[in-house]
Design a protein around this motif. Structure first.
Motif, PDB file in Angstrom:
ATOM      1  N   UNK A 146      11.046   3.281 -29.490  1.00 46.57           N
ATOM      2  CA  UNK A 146      12.124   4.010 -30.168  1.00 46.57           C
ATOM      3  C   UNK A 146      13.492   3.575 -29.649  1.00 46.57           C
ATOM      4  N   UNK A 147      13.620   3.545 -28.353  1.00 42.96           N
ATOM      5  CA  UNK A 147      14.914   3.227 -27.738  1.00 42.96           C
ATOM      6  C   UNK A 147      15.349   1.795 -28.052  1.00 42.96           C
ATOM      7  N   UNK A 148      14.400   0.874 -28.073  1.00 43.07           N
ATOM      8  CA  UNK A 148      14.725  -0.538 -28.279  1.00 43.07           C
ATOM      9  C   UNK A 148      15.028  -0.867 -29.732  1.00 43.07           C
ATOM     10  N   UNK A 149      14.315  -0.230 -30.655  1.00 46.91           N
ATOM     11  CA  UNK A 149      14.374  -0.698 -32.041  1.00 46.91           C
ATOM     12  C   UNK A 149      15.114   0.201 -33.029  1.00 46.91           C
ATOM     13  N   UNK A 150      15.484   1.395 -32.650  1.00 47.56           N
ATOM     14  CA  UNK A 150      16.147   2.271 -33.615  1.00 47.56           C
ATOM     15  C   UNK A 150      17.481   1.678 -34.080  1.00 47.56           C
ATOM     16  N   UNK A 151      18.156   0.929 -33.200  1.00 49.59           N
ATOM     17  CA  UNK A 151      19.419   0.302 -33.586  1.00 49.59           C
ATOM     18  C   UNK A 151      19.183  -0.726 -34.702  1.00 49.59           C
ATOM     19  N   UNK A 152      18.080  -1.480 -34.580  1.00 51.90           N
ATOM     20  CA  UNK A 152      17.770  -2.474 -35.601  1.00 51.90           C
ATOM     21  C   UNK A 152      17.430  -1.802 -36.926  1.00 51.90           C
ATOM     22  N   UNK A 153      16.664  -0.716 -36.861  1.00 57.78           N
ATOM     23  CA  UNK A 153      16.301   0.004 -38.079  1.00 57.78           C
ATOM     24  C   UNK A 153      17.546   0.482 -38.824  1.00 57.78           C
ATOM     25  N   UNK A 154      18.458   1.120 -38.106  1.00 58.69           N
ATOM     26  CA  UNK A 154      19.646   1.679 -38.745  1.00 58.69           C
ATOM     27  C   UNK A 154      20.552   0.578 -39.289  1.00 58.69           C
ATOM     28  N   UNK A 155      20.708  -0.506 -38.530  1.00 53.78           N
ATOM     29  CA  UNK A 155      21.559  -1.591 -39.020  1.00 53.78           C
ATOM     30  C   UNK A 155      20.937  -2.248 -40.251  1.00 53.78           C
ATOM     31  N   UNK A 156      19.629  -2.445 -40.230  1.00 53.24           N
ATOM     32  CA  UNK A 156      18.952  -3.028 -41.392  1.00 53.24           C
ATOM     33  C   UNK A 156      19.199  -2.172 -42.629  1.00 53.24           C
ATOM     34  N   UNK A 157      19.074  -0.850 -42.491  1.00 47.91           N
ATOM     35  CA  UNK A 157      19.214   0.011 -43.658  1.00 47.91           C
ATOM     36  C   UNK A 157      20.655   0.073 -44.170  1.00 47.91           C
ATOM     37  N   UNK A 158      21.629   0.010 -43.287  1.00 45.83           N
ATOM     38  CA  UNK A 158      23.016  -0.041 -43.754  1.00 45.83           C
ATOM     39  C   UNK A 158      23.221  -1.292 -44.606  1.00 45.83           C
ATOM     40  N   UNK A 159      22.775  -2.445 -44.090  1.00 42.06           N
ATOM     41  CA  UNK A 159      22.959  -3.713 -44.810  1.00 42.06           C
ATOM     42  C   UNK A 159      22.154  -3.734 -46.109  1.00 42.06           C
ATOM     43  N   UNK A 160      20.950  -3.222 -46.060  1.00 44.95           N
ATOM     44  CA  UNK A 160      20.070  -3.147 -47.228  1.00 44.95           C
ATOM     45  C   UNK A 160      20.710  -2.294 -48.322  1.00 44.95           C
ATOM     46  N   UNK A 161      21.175  -1.125 -47.957  1.00 47.65           N
ATOM     47  CA  UNK A 161      21.768  -0.211 -48.939  1.00 47.65           C
ATOM     48  C   UNK A 161      23.080  -0.754 -49.498  1.00 47.65           C
ATOM     49  N   UNK A 162      23.905  -1.357 -48.648  1.00 50.04           N
ATOM     50  CA  UNK A 162      25.188  -1.897 -49.105  1.00 50.04           C
ATOM     51  C   UNK A 162      24.985  -3.047 -50.094  1.00 50.04           C
ATOM     52  N   UNK A 163      24.088  -3.992 -49.763  1.00 53.58           N
ATOM     53  CA  UNK A 163      23.871  -5.132 -50.659  1.00 53.58           C
ATOM     54  C   UNK A 163      23.323  -4.681 -52.006  1.00 53.58           C
ATOM     55  N   UNK A 164      22.385  -3.724 -51.984  1.00 53.84           N
ATOM     56  CA  UNK A 164      21.808  -3.249 -53.246  1.00 53.84           C
ATOM     57  C   UNK A 164      22.833  -2.453 -54.053  1.00 53.84           C
ATOM     58  N   UNK A 165      23.708  -1.736 -53.377  1.00 57.52           N
ATOM     59  CA  UNK A 165      24.757  -1.001 -54.095  1.00 57.52           C
ATOM     60  C   UNK A 165      25.725  -1.972 -54.762  1.00 57.52           C
ATOM     61  N   UNK A 166      26.121  -3.021 -54.036  1.00 55.41           N
ATOM     62  CA  UNK A 166      27.099  -3.969 -54.567  1.00 55.41           C
ATOM     63  C   UNK A 166      26.607  -4.610 -55.864  1.00 55.41           C
ATOM     64  N   UNK A 167      25.343  -5.056 -55.879  1.00 56.66           N
ATOM     65  CA  UNK A 167      24.853  -5.747 -57.077  1.00 56.66           C
ATOM     66  C   UNK A 167      24.662  -4.791 -58.246  1.00 56.66           C
ATOM     67  N   UNK A 168      24.647  -3.496 -57.982  1.00 57.33           N
ATOM     68  CA  UNK A 168      24.468  -2.520 -59.057  1.00 57.33           C
ATOM     69  C   UNK A 168      25.766  -1.856 -59.502  1.00 57.33           C
ATOM     70  N   UNK A 169      26.884  -2.200 -58.858  1.00 58.12           N
ATOM     71  CA  UNK A 169      28.183  -1.667 -59.292  1.00 58.12           C
ATOM     72  C   UNK A 169      28.739  -2.607 -60.356  1.00 58.12           C
TER      73      UNK A 169
END
Length: 478
Positions: free
Chosen positions: A215-238
């Motif tokens: 949890x301590x090692x990987x939660x940062x990667x999970x959150x960063x991945x989801x920010x980038x994932x959500x932003x890229x998908x939002x951009x192509x749909x705007x």
């Protein structure tokens, strides 16, 4: 639904004067158009995690900005005054705190219960005070963006087990008796694509069920991945042309960070620059403002264009035509006047002449509104939006290759983490693993697949059922 001109006036006028605002009717991206907010490689990933956990826990927890003032003093006072601990034992406990929680002047997290204390920016003298303020603002927006991905139902945070005595004492000492609680409805302010919200909740739940070190090692990667994932998908749909219900992510081709790519590689011709070209980023502010205006005049927080169209179609176009014409003409007049009032931007009016507006359908209305918003953008907004997107993705995923331009990449750590996350650490057929990546909009061509398999074999994470390699299984346990 009838177009409400007064809603446009409420959002885009102040004291009768037009204000060139953005994301008033709906918030889709965790950015601002000003320069007081930033997020890039220099500020690291952990600050967003700390703020996200604080928002989620919502108990008034404060970050440990200064270890002496924010941790040592309150813990010493707690042990001395409330626990009546002898002075010598207090000193021993404080020394243990320093040994465990402080490394090179920065907070060291070994227990997920302490994630909520991570400050927004690291204690780095190389980062100026001005930049620290920008990073704080940027990471707060990303944290709120992530918080908006959570379910509206209350969820447990962090520890599922009873924390150890060391952790328990520190938490009791640092948690305020009252706490600065926040209205949760205000925190969940961004609109996130539904399939992303669903997978985020499932993936976060899975990660928080893992061992403490994971949890301590990987939660940062999970959150960063989801920010980038959500932003890229939002951009192509705007984009008003994206009118079908959004049920799946748009595909992006990736390569491994260690791979070389040619100009004909799928990661170039079907990757970032294909889906999100420079032109797409240059139109992002204008397109976002057009979608925002439609959300405003329909009552706010309606959603992306499929939701807008659905709401508009509740009313026959002819009943809304005059209102639509009024809205388009009003915005054109407002924006042209605003640009005229800025001497440095009057040249935009020369390159984008006034449009004679004539519309015969809702498609025409959306087309003209986007054309106006994009054509009458301020040049400074264009470059700022482009920089904010590139800075965010470049932290872990986006690389500028000299000959090929921007490509999406996975480094070894992110690759292994995503395999474990997508397969939930279960033995999975190799082909099924790739399908799991596809479910998140991540695709690989044959060359990248071979590179991935070679790397997995090297780490002894790929099992072959037969010498022919017909049935291959991958197992990654973090």
């Amino acid at each position: 639904m009838k177009i409400q001109i007064e809603k446009y006036n409420d959002c885009y006028h102040q004291n009768g004067k037009f204000i060139d605002r953005w994301q008033e009717g709906i918030k889709l991206l965790p950015f601002t158009i000003n320069t007081v907010s930033a997020y890039d490689k220099q500020c690291g990933l952990q600050g967003t995690t700390g703020e996200f956990i604080r928002l989620w826990k919502n108990d008034g927890t404060q970050a440990i900005e200064d270890f002496e003032r924010s941790a040592i003093i309150p813990v010493s006072n707690y042990l001395t005054e409330k626990k009546q601990m002898p002075k010598e034992q207090v000193s021993e406990f404080i020394q243990m705190m320093k040994d465990i929680m402080l490394v090179n002047g920065n907070l060291n997290i070994t227990d997920s219960a302490f994630l909520k204390y991570i400050p927004l920016v690291p204690n780095d003298e190389k980062i100026s005070s001005k930049d620290k303020q920008k990073y704080k603002d940027g990471q707060k927006k990303l944290s709120s963006y992530l918080y908006s991905m959570l379910s509206d139902q209350k969820q447990n945070v962090g520890h599922h087990e009873i924390p150890n005595l060391f952790s328990k004492i520190i938490q009791e000492a640092l948690t305020s008796s009252f706490g600065n609680y926040t209205d949760e409805a205000k925190l969940r302010e961004y609109t996130i694509l539904s399939y992303i919200k669903i997978s985020f909740q499932e993936d976060l739940k899975w990660l928080l069920a893992q061992e403490e070190s994971v949890k301590v090692k990987y939660i940062h990667l999970l959150l960063h991945f989801y920010v980038c994932y959500a932003v890229t998908q939002a951009i192509v749909n705007i984009n008003f042309r994206h009118t079908e219900k959004i049920l799946r992510p748009v595909p992006f081709f990736f390569v491994l960070r260690s791979e070389k790519v040619s100009s004909s590689h799928d990661a170039v011709v079907r990757g970032w620059s294909h889906q999100i070209s420079k032109s797409t980023l240059d139109k992002l502010y204008g397109r976002s403002q057009a979608l925002d205006i439609f959300n405003c005049v329909l009552g706010g927080n309606i959603g992306f264009y499929p939701d807008i169209i659905s709401r508009l179609n509740e009313t026959p176009f002819e009943e809304n035509k005059s209102l639509c014409l009024s809205l388009l003409n009003l915005y054109q007049t407002d924006k042209r006047q605003a640009l005229y009032n800025r001497p440095s931007e009057r040249h935009i009016l020369e390159s984008f002449e006034k449009i004679e507006i004539d519309v015969h359908s809702y498609d025409d209305v959306m087309n003209v509104m986007e054309k106006l918003c994009v054509g009458l953008q301020s040049p400074s907004y264009i470059s700022r939006m482009r920089k904010k997107v590139i800075d965010l993705l470049s932290v872990r995923f986006l690389q500028n290759r000299k000959r090929s331009g921007y490509v999406l990449t996975l480094d070894n750590e992110m690759l292994i983490f995503l395999i474990a996350l997508f397969t939930k650490s279960k033995k999975t057929k190799l082909e099924d693993m790739y399908k799991r990546f596809n479910d998140y909009g991540i695709y690989f061509n044959r060359g990248t697949r071979l590179a991935i398999e070679e790397y997995l074999l090297k780490l002894n994470l790929l099992d072959r059922k037969s010498d022919s390699g017909e049935a291959q299984y991958v197992t990654v346990i973090l």
